[in-house]
Every structure is written in structure tokens, then in C-alpha cells.
Enzyme design. Sequence first.
Site, PDB file in Angstrom:
ATOM      1  CG  HIS A 196      -3.607  -3.474   3.500  1.00 49.62           C
ATOM      2  ND1 HIS A 196      -2.599  -2.959   4.276  1.00 49.62           N
ATOM      3  CD2 HIS A 196      -4.204  -2.406   2.925  1.00 49.62           C
ATOM      4  CE1 HIS A 196      -2.589  -1.651   4.190  1.00 49.62           C
ATOM      5  NE2 HIS A 196      -3.564  -1.286   3.372  1.00 49.62           N
ATOM      6  CE  LYS A 252      -1.973 -12.791  27.343  1.00 49.00           C
ATOM      7  NZ  LYS A 252      -1.529 -12.152  28.583  1.00 49.00           N
ATOM      8  CD  GLU A 265      -1.119  -5.782   5.815  1.00 42.00           C
ATOM      9  OE1 GLU A 265      -1.037  -6.304   4.685  1.00 42.00           O
ATOM     10  OE2 GLU A 265      -0.998  -4.555   6.013  1.00 42.00           O
ATOM     11  CB  CYS A 317      -0.973  -0.051   1.163  1.00 40.17           C
ATOM     12  SG  CYS A 317      -2.342   1.077   0.942  1.00 40.17           S
ATOM     13  CE1 TYR A 318       3.081   7.456   1.974  1.00 39.99           C
ATOM     14  CE2 TYR A 318       4.807   6.150   3.027  1.00 39.99           C
ATOM     15  CZ  TYR A 318       4.348   7.350   2.506  1.00 39.99           C
ATOM     16  OH  TYR A 318       5.183   8.438   2.502  1.00 39.99           O
TER      17      TYR A 318
END
Length: 520
Positions: free
Chosen positions: A177, A376, A179, A86-87
Site C-alpha cells: 500500500h 477538509k 498510500e 493490493c486487491y
Amino acid sequence: MTEIQHERLLIIDFGSQVTQLIARRLRELDVYCEIHPFQKVTDAFLDDMAPRAIILSGGPASVIDDGSPRPPNKVFKMGVPVLGICYGQQVMMHMLGGRVERGDGTAEFGRAYVTPTETRIDLLNGWFLEQREQVWMSHGDHVAAIAPGFDIYGTSPGAPFAVTADLERRFYAVQFHPEVHHTPNGKTFFQNFIQDAGFTGDWTMAAYREEAVRHIREQVGDKQVICGLSGGVDSSVAAVLIHEAIGDQLTCVFVDHGLLRQGEADEVVSMFRDHYNIPLIHADEADLFLGELDGVSDPETKRKIIGRLFIDVFQKYANSIEGAEFLAQGTLYPDVIESVSFSGGPSVTIKSHHNVGGLPEKMGLKLIEPLRELFKDEVRALGMELGLPASFIGRHPFPGPGLAIRCPGEITREKLDILRKADAVYIDQIRKHGLYDEIWQAFVAILPVRTVGVMGDSRTYDFACALRAVNSVDGMTADYYPFSHEFLGETATRIINEVRGINRVTYDITSKPPGTIEWE
Ligand code: XMP
């Protein structure tokens, strides 16, 4: 910079909301990566880190604007694969001789479909089995001309340059994206990228454990370490790991503020003392905490009192340990990532969180944070690796101020007793119905109201309570859990029958935002 010896991937952050997800996807593929804000990535930084591949994240800026963020030119001269998202794609094109234009109504937000061009590349292996591939787009600006050396390998209706690559230099640039979950085949995409970069997938918890143990030994030498145990998963995993490294040079201090759940203090003490043989001081300070909280009903005042006392008590016990030079903390990677802020201003304090920040400086201790590279779920995996019981590792999060913030209004021992019993019944119900692992966090709050009821032939005038259960990924946002009416009815009946002092049960159906997960 990290002490980690694994093959490393650098993610340069330009402020996208989803940069952390890039790291998540890569860690799932056993690749060690670090996120660093673009301001910090200098030539020297790159030399020092020596990443095997680099990813440029998305971000809210426009490359056309003066002063918009850039990575150093060196990124493109290191001979390692670079992926721009993207960017990141736009900045890559802009710096390498392509052209980016401002969005003029051709912007794409949300679901889009990419179709391949004639030549297939390894980066897209496993893609396009159904002709086109669903991806997630979120961009205003778009690439109008690709940089020399690049070719097009995928297009979408709003982004003719959805996938481009310079195969020779191993530079890849995508407008979407990969991700996010809305790009269902994103994992395959990253798998292809890291394979191209030659990663062997050496980031496993067994390897991490060995490396962390060695590192802790080097760091600590023959000195003493103290560790504040809260009973939560993070501090427990940190303690067991450190104990494996340095044995009895570690002493744990478990500050019991009298605001724990039913059976919790005993569980922590027996696990650490009896099972792991870790030297443990059980600081039973319920009288002190409950005494100072007496008559206090303001939530922030409660939090501040607990935070202050926790530090005082911890310090008192820690001072009794001769030669202590290190303080261990269960800090996780998400707390360490420096987020990129374009607005600059500090965010509003919604609640003052309880932690032992400030302690090391006050006590002149050095910090040891063996989990600061982990997410986590990786801490949980490490806990399993270290042999902590699965039931302990899978426990719902529990806040530092404990039951104090589940008891709106004044805290009394009577209310805490009632709350503990009701909570135990509720959790038992959830476990019996096989829902515990499906829910992110569940608990009871006792409300500062008494209501009239009838039991048998008698009038009752007892407390009302609220059941809370939410699903969340990180506690930042949450949805209430959709229990069945049967479950709720059965649970209410059990609580009222089994817990003297409660005659009314409600279910909290507020999501976050606008609510918070805890009641205070
Ligand atoms: P809220 O209530 O802010 O909670 O929506 C989000 C998550 O954070 C936990 N929480 C805390 N954890 N110290 C902690 O260690 C605190 O002071 C604290 N306050 C809230 C809460 O249980 C939930 O998981």
C-alpha cells in the site's frame, strides 16, 4: 459526476479501509481525483469521466471467489496508465491472464521491505537509495503467476511479485500500500505514477476558486441563494466563495441557538457583516431553544430538539427572503464518497448528527454545494485563498448542537455561563502555551455534580468540570492529548480562581473508542 474541468484521475474503490488516503496523496500532488465504488464504474461512466489515469484500490474480497468485484474490461483498453494496489493488483493479474492463489501461510501483514530487481523503472525513481524500501503490506492472497507482458521490478520476502509492470501498456501492479504513512516513500511513488500519466498538477486552490466562481454564476443565474451559517469553517468558506461569485444575491442566516462559545456570535456577525459585507440575518433564538430544552437531560432528545428547531427557525427566516431558489451547504468530499459495503447492513447510530439534511426537499430549494469536491484541509486552503483570517480557519471543530452536548444533564443558563467562562480560560491557556494548533479539538464539559471544596476559610459547594483535548485525523478515532502535569495544574488553578461556580477540575483521558469526543 463532477463539473470539474481539471485533468482527472479515477480511483475505483474495492472497499479498502484506506482508499481515501490514495486520494489524499494525489491531491497533495495537485492532481484532481475522484473515488467511485466499482459497482458504479461502467463503460459509459468511463467515457463520460475520461480519466487520464486509473487506480484500482485494495479491498477485502478474494478474486478467486465467485462474484468478487471487478472493474470493467474497458479500464485496460483506454490507453491510459493503470495502477493496481493490493486487491487491485490481484484483480489486474487475474483479468489480464495471470494467476492468483489463496494465502497459505505466506500472507504478509504490516511492515515489509521491497528490494529492486536488476532493471530499474521510472515508477520507482527515488526509491532504493538505501538498497531496500520500507512498505506496508496487508494481504492474504498472492499473485502466483504474472500476466503476459508484465515483468518483475521489486520483490519482498512474502511477495515475489511486489512490484510488476507492463511498461508498454503502462500498467503497474503493486502488492503493498503506497498510500499509507507506513510506506514512507509513498509520495514519491505516486509522483512518478502521475508524471508517467502526464499530469501537469493543475489542481490548485487559486484555480479551483476561479472555476468554482464561474460555475456558481452559471448555476445560480439571477436567482437568490440562502446559506445557513453555523460559525464553522465549512459553511463560512462556502458563504464567502458564493458571495464572491454572486454578491448580494446571497443572504446568510445565522441561527444563534444560545449554545455558542464566548464571543462567538459577535465574531461571526462582525466578520460577515462588517468585514465581508455579506447580507446576514442574525436569528437570535436563544429563548426558543433554551425554553424547549428546559428540563431535558437525555442526550438524544436534546439533539433531536435542537435539530428540529434549527430547521423550523431556518425555514422561518429563509421564507422571508424573496425569490430564494437555492440553499447553499458546506458539504465536503468525505461526506459524498459512497463507501463500498460488503456486509450490506446499515451502521449503528451512535449519535444523531445535527445537520440541515432534508431542508431542501421540504422547502422546494435546489442545493448548491461548492465544497463537495474538497477535503477538509483543502477547504482551509481555499479559506486562506479567499482571505479569511488564519485564526478563524484554524479553529477547532465545534458541533452543531453546541454547548448542549457539553453540559450533561439538564441545561440551565447558569451552567452555560459557567461553562463558557471555563472554556475561554482553558482555550486561553492552550493558546498561551502554543498548543492550540497541535491539538485537534479541546473544550470544557460542565458536569452535573456539585462537589465540596474549601476556598480561603469557607466551604464551597460548586460544579465540577472536565477538560477534554484530543488528537484525531477525522474525528472517527481519537487519542487524548498528553498535557504535562504542570499545564494541567496551572489550568485548574486558573479556572477555579477565575470562574465562579467551579471548584473542581478533572482531565478526561478517554480515547475514542471506547469514548466519544463529546460527552453526549
Ligand atoms: P463524537 O462525539 O461523535 O464527535 O466523537 C466526533 C466529532 O464530531 C463533532 N460532532 C458533531 N458535529 N454535529 C456536528 O456538526 C453534531 O451533531 C456533532 N456531534 C459531534 C464533535 O465535535 C467531534 O469533532
